[in-house]
Design a protein around this motif. Structure first.
Motif, PDB file in Angstrom:
ATOM      1  N   SER A 194      67.488  -8.882  13.370  1.00 36.24           N
ATOM      2  CA  SER A 194      66.864  -7.992  12.563  1.00 36.24           C
ATOM      3  C   SER A 194      65.168  -8.773  12.235  1.00 36.24           C
ATOM      4  N   LYS A 195      65.147 -10.076  12.850  1.00 40.01           N
ATOM      5  CA  LYS A 195      63.651 -10.633  12.822  1.00 40.01           C
ATOM      6  C   LYS A 195      63.267 -10.478  14.373  1.00 40.01           C
TER       7      LYS A 195
ATOM      8  N   LYS B 216      57.590  -2.216  19.960  1.00 42.95           N
ATOM      9  CA  LYS B 216      57.368  -1.165  19.005  1.00 42.95           C
ATOM     10  C   LYS B 216      58.662  -0.299  18.946  1.00 42.95           C
TER      11      LYS B 216
ATOM     12  N   GLN C 183      61.222  -2.223  16.767  1.00 41.54           N
ATOM     13  CA  GLN C 183      61.042  -1.841  15.388  1.00 41.54           C
ATOM     14  C   GLN C 183      61.425  -0.597  14.664  1.00 41.54           C
ATOM     15  N   HIS C 184      61.134   0.427  15.875  1.00 44.54           N
ATOM     16  CA  HIS C 184      61.274   1.776  15.401  1.00 44.54           C
ATOM     17  C   HIS C 184      62.801   1.842  15.290  1.00 44.54           C
TER      18      HIS C 184
ATOM     19  N   LEU D  64      65.003  -0.343  14.443  1.00 48.25           N
ATOM     20  CA  LEU D  64      65.544  -1.090  13.349  1.00 48.25           C
ATOM     21  C   LEU D  64      64.852  -0.201  12.013  1.00 48.25           C
ATOM     22  N   ASP D  65      63.847   0.222  11.948  1.00 40.81           N
ATOM     23  CA  ASP D  65      63.558   0.896  10.859  1.00 40.81           C
ATOM     24  C   ASP D  65      64.395   2.310  10.365  1.00 40.81           C
ATOM     25  N   THR D  66      64.454   3.088  11.648  1.00 41.84           N
ATOM     26  CA  THR D  66      65.092   4.325  11.549  1.00 41.84           C
ATOM     27  C   THR D  66      66.622   4.157  11.484  1.00 41.84           C
ATOM     28  N   GLY D  67      67.357   2.983  12.239  1.00 42.66           N
ATOM     29  CA  GLY D  67      68.666   3.016  12.442  1.00 42.66           C
ATOM     30  C   GLY D  67      69.336   3.915  13.283  1.00 42.66           C
ATOM     31  N   GLN D  68      68.394   4.666  14.083  1.00 39.98           N
ATOM     32  CA  GLN D  68      68.736   5.518  15.240  1.00 39.98           C
ATOM     33  C   GLN D  68      68.637   4.881  16.468  1.00 39.98           C
TER      34      GLN D  68
ATOM     35  N   PRO E 130      70.892   0.353  17.017  1.00 39.92           N
ATOM     36  CA  PRO E 130      71.221  -0.619  16.145  1.00 39.92           C
ATOM     37  C   PRO E 130      72.573  -0.613  15.916  1.00 39.92           C
TER      38      PRO E 130
END
Length: 360
Positions: free
Chosen positions: A31-32, A69, A72-73, A75-79, A104
């Motif tokens: 996650s980091k 990028k 991160q996308h 991770l943020d969306t879970g998609q 993810p």
């Protein structure tokens, strides 16, 4: 009864073996965005070891922000995120285009991870270019056979003149050069005889790649300006491979002469050998491949011929025939290998991959 969902050691070991032997690069980030896992294909793609990369952040592994990028996308969306022809730059400044899928997933402890599947899209484009070049190879074979007839005629005279000259020389050092001429004439005559045979296959024997490259270096040093610097960077642990020695000498000599001409015989030409594991050449997968890089510090390949440099009659020099690299590629392909190049001002690298054993 409570059913356990713990994975058995046997299943875990099998899964690890499968991941390690995939031809697709697999990378697992936490996650980091720190790398937790990478397989052999990932090491080869990024030209870095698992020991060096594990635990590093994604921005320490890649020199640009394209993959960070996308991670991160995801991770943020879970998609699931899919990227085609994504340009990445490794920490060693190697630029390449990849197709990748970022998925993810959980690690069983409530933390989010991202699994990255990555493959070199340059490789697919290379396969398509090679298929398109098959017709060009038929033209090349006809040209080479016509040239072979013409080349054979003066070789006998050159050999005789060298032998007569050797008889007149007193210095052993000078006689060494005339013997080199005779040996090379004999090698070329045998090569021409074989090229005149329809569909002549390579004669495979055990070959030490460094012995081949040293022979090429000796020819380059004997026939060029002393201002040319030749650097050797060999991996002494490389095994012998099954190959046709004469064909390999001719292929690497063509590439090396191109490099020497690119620096006007006054720069630097380097020969580098390395082992590559779990490599795909064409549609075959090999456990071990020998990579040979021939590097020059010249001005680079002209942009107008960059896509067609391996085709017959394509040359960046006004007096060039455009056959050297085309013949080299044909000889390398005859060994189940491949040749590619990268070029920028100050550094042009021709890389040859030769399999040590049969692929799957």
């Amino acid at each position: 009864m409570v059913r356990s969902h713990a994975r058995s050691p046997t299943k875990s070991a099998t899964a690890g073996w499968i991941v390690e032997n995939l031809s697709t690069a697999i990378l697992l980030f936490d996650s980091k965005l720190r790398l937790q896992l990478v397989n052999s294909a990932g090491e080869n793609l990024l030209s870095a070891s698992v020991k060096k990369m594990t635990g590093q952040r994604v921005d320490q592994i890649f020199g640009n922000d394209a993959l960070p990028k996308a991670l991160q996308h995801a991770l943020d969306t879970g998609q699931v995120v899919t990227e085609w022809d994504l340009e990445i730059v490794s920490a060693s400044h190697l630029t390449q285009c990849v197709d990748c899928t970022l998925t993810p997933c959980g690690n069983g402890q409530g933390d989010a991870n991202v699994l990255v599947e990555m493959s070199n899209s340059d490789g697919l484009r290379r396969i398509l270019r090679d298929e398109a070049a098959l017709g060009q190879q038929n033209v090349l074979r006809t040209l080479v056979k016509e040239m072979a007839h013409e080349i054979k005629n003066p070789l006998g005279g050159i050999r005789g003149a060298a032998q007569l000259l050797e008889c007149e020389l007193a210095s052993p050092a000078h006689k060494e050069y005339t013997r080199l001429i005779v040996d090379e004439v004999d090698r070329l005559r045998k090569l021409m005889d074989r090229m005149l045979v329809p569909n002549a296959a390579p004669r495979m024997t055990g070959v030490n790649i460094h012995e081949v490259l040293e022979h090429v270096c000796s020819l380059l040093e004997a026939g060029t300006d002393p201002a040319l610097t030749i650097i050797r960077d060999y991996d002494p642990s490389l095994p012998d491979l099954l190959a046709d020695r004469d064909y390999l000498i001719q292929a690497f000599l063509n590439i090396a002469q191109n490099a020497a001409q690119a620096v006007s015989y006054q720069g630097t030409v380097s020969f580098r050998t390395r082992a590559q594991r779990q490599c795909t050449i064409g549609l075959k997968r090999y456990r071990l491949v020998i990579r040979i890089d021939i590097i020059d510090d010249g001005p680079g390949v002209p942009a107008e011929i960059a896509e067609d440099i391996f085709y017959p009659m394509i040359s960046g020099r006004s007096n060039g025939t455009g056959l050297g690299l085309s013949i080299a590629r044909s000889l390398i392909h005859g060994h189940g290998g491949q040749i590619i190049y990268s070029s920028k001002p100050g550094e042009t690298v021709f890389s040859v991959w030769l399999p040590v054993e049969n692929g799957t």
